[in-house]
Design a protein around this motif. Structure first.
Motif, short mmCIF file in Angstrom:
data_model
loop_
_atom_site.label_atom_id
_atom_site.label_comp_id
_atom_site.label_asym_id
_atom_site.label_seq_id
_atom_site.Cartn_x
_atom_site.Cartn_y
_atom_site.Cartn_z
N GLN A 1 0.83 -1.20 0.00
CA GLN A 1 0.00 0.00 0.00
C GLN A 1 0.87 1.26 0.00
O GLN A 1 0.62 2.21 -0.74
CB GLN A 1 -0.94 0.02 1.21
N LEU A 2 1.89 1.26 0.83
CA LEU A 2 2.80 2.40 0.91
C LEU A 2 3.52 2.62 -0.41
O LEU A 2 3.64 3.75 -0.89
CB LEU A 2 3.81 2.16 2.04
N ALA A 3 3.97 1.54 -1.03
CA ALA A 3 4.66 1.63 -2.31
C ALA A 3 3.72 2.18 -3.39
O ALA A 3 4.13 3.03 -4.19
CB ALA A 3 5.21 0.27 -2.71
N ASP A 4 2.49 1.71 -3.42
CA ASP A 4 1.51 2.20 -4.40
C ASP A 4 1.23 3.69 -4.21
O ASP A 4 1.12 4.44 -5.17
CB ASP A 4 0.20 1.41 -4.31
N GLN A 5 1.12 4.11 -2.96
CA GLN A 5 0.82 5.51 -2.67
C GLN A 5 1.95 6.43 -3.10
O GLN A 5 1.72 7.58 -3.46
CB GLN A 5 0.56 5.70 -1.18
N HIS A 6 3.18 5.94 -3.04
CA HIS A 6 4.34 6.80 -3.28
C HIS A 6 5.08 6.48 -4.59
O HIS A 6 6.18 6.99 -4.82
CB HIS A 6 5.30 6.73 -2.10
N GLY A 7 4.52 5.64 -5.43
CA GLY A 7 5.11 5.36 -6.73
C GLY A 7 6.47 4.69 -6.67
O GLY A 7 7.39 5.06 -7.39
N THR A 8 6.58 3.68 -5.84
CA THR A 8 7.83 2.94 -5.73
C THR A 8 7.50 1.45 -5.63
O THR A 8 6.38 1.05 -5.86
CB THR A 8 8.68 3.44 -4.53
N PHE A 9 8.50 0.66 -5.29
CA PHE A 9 8.31 -0.79 -5.17
C PHE A 9 8.66 -1.23 -3.75
O PHE A 9 9.45 -0.59 -3.06
CB PHE A 9 9.20 -1.54 -6.17
N VAL A 10 8.09 -2.36 -3.34
CA VAL A 10 8.31 -2.88 -1.99
C VAL A 10 9.80 -3.13 -1.74
O VAL A 10 10.32 -2.79 -0.68
CB VAL A 10 7.50 -4.17 -1.76
N ASN A 11 10.50 -3.69 -2.72
CA ASN A 11 11.92 -4.00 -2.48
C ASN A 11 12.74 -2.72 -2.29
O ASN A 11 13.70 -2.72 -1.52
CB ASN A 11 12.50 -4.88 -3.58
N TYR A 12 12.38 -1.62 -2.94
CA TYR A 12 13.09 -0.36 -2.72
C TYR A 12 12.84 0.14 -1.29
O TYR A 12 13.74 0.69 -0.65
CB TYR A 12 12.66 0.70 -3.72
N LEU A 13 11.62 -0.04 -0.80
CA LEU A 13 11.32 0.35 0.58
C LEU A 13 12.12 -0.51 1.57
O LEU A 13 12.71 0.01 2.52
CB LEU A 13 9.83 0.22 0.86
#
Length: 123
Positions: free
Chosen positions: A34-46
């Motif tokens: 959800q966080l990745a979708d909201q901020h235009g990134t990917f889970v692995n980058y987070l």
């Protein structure tokens, strides 16, 4: 990623990234998606952002008894050097890799994490 060779763009895979499979809490993974979708990134980058912060710390305060019970298998790619460093850190602290990855989630800063477009960069 794209490589500029003699004025021509050629798509290539990033040699600094390696595939890795681990077990991670489904609840944490859903929150990260959800966080990745909201901020235009990917889970692995987070996850990588949180792990970088963990690597800068001298100690890890992890309680093995609070391990999540809802772990599922998760496959993605990570930076090769970061993954090797995390593997050594986990071994030094007698933890599993997934413990360190889940521990690093609390240190994620979305503003610091790579944007989703990073994978389409030109070098």
């Amino acid at each position: 990623m794209w490589v500029n060779e003699n004025g021509m763009l050629r798509q290539t895979s990033d040699e600094t990234r390696v595939k890795f499979r681990t077990s991670i809490s489904q609840e944490i993974l859903n929150q990260l998606k959800q966080l990745a979708d909201q901020h235009g990134t990917f889970v692995n980058y987070l996850l990588e952002d949180g792990l970088k912060v963990v690597m800068q710390q001298e100690t890890i305060l992890f309680n093995k008894e609070t391990r999540p019970k809802d772990r599922i298998q998760y496959k993605t790619t990570y930076d090769k050097q970061l993954l090797e460093s995390v593997r050594a850190l986990a071994s030094d602290h007698k933890l599993y890799m997934n413990d360190v990855i889940e521990y690093g989630v609390q240190f994620i800063d979305v503003e610091r994490a790579k944007a989703g477009q990073h994978r389409y960069r030109i070098e």
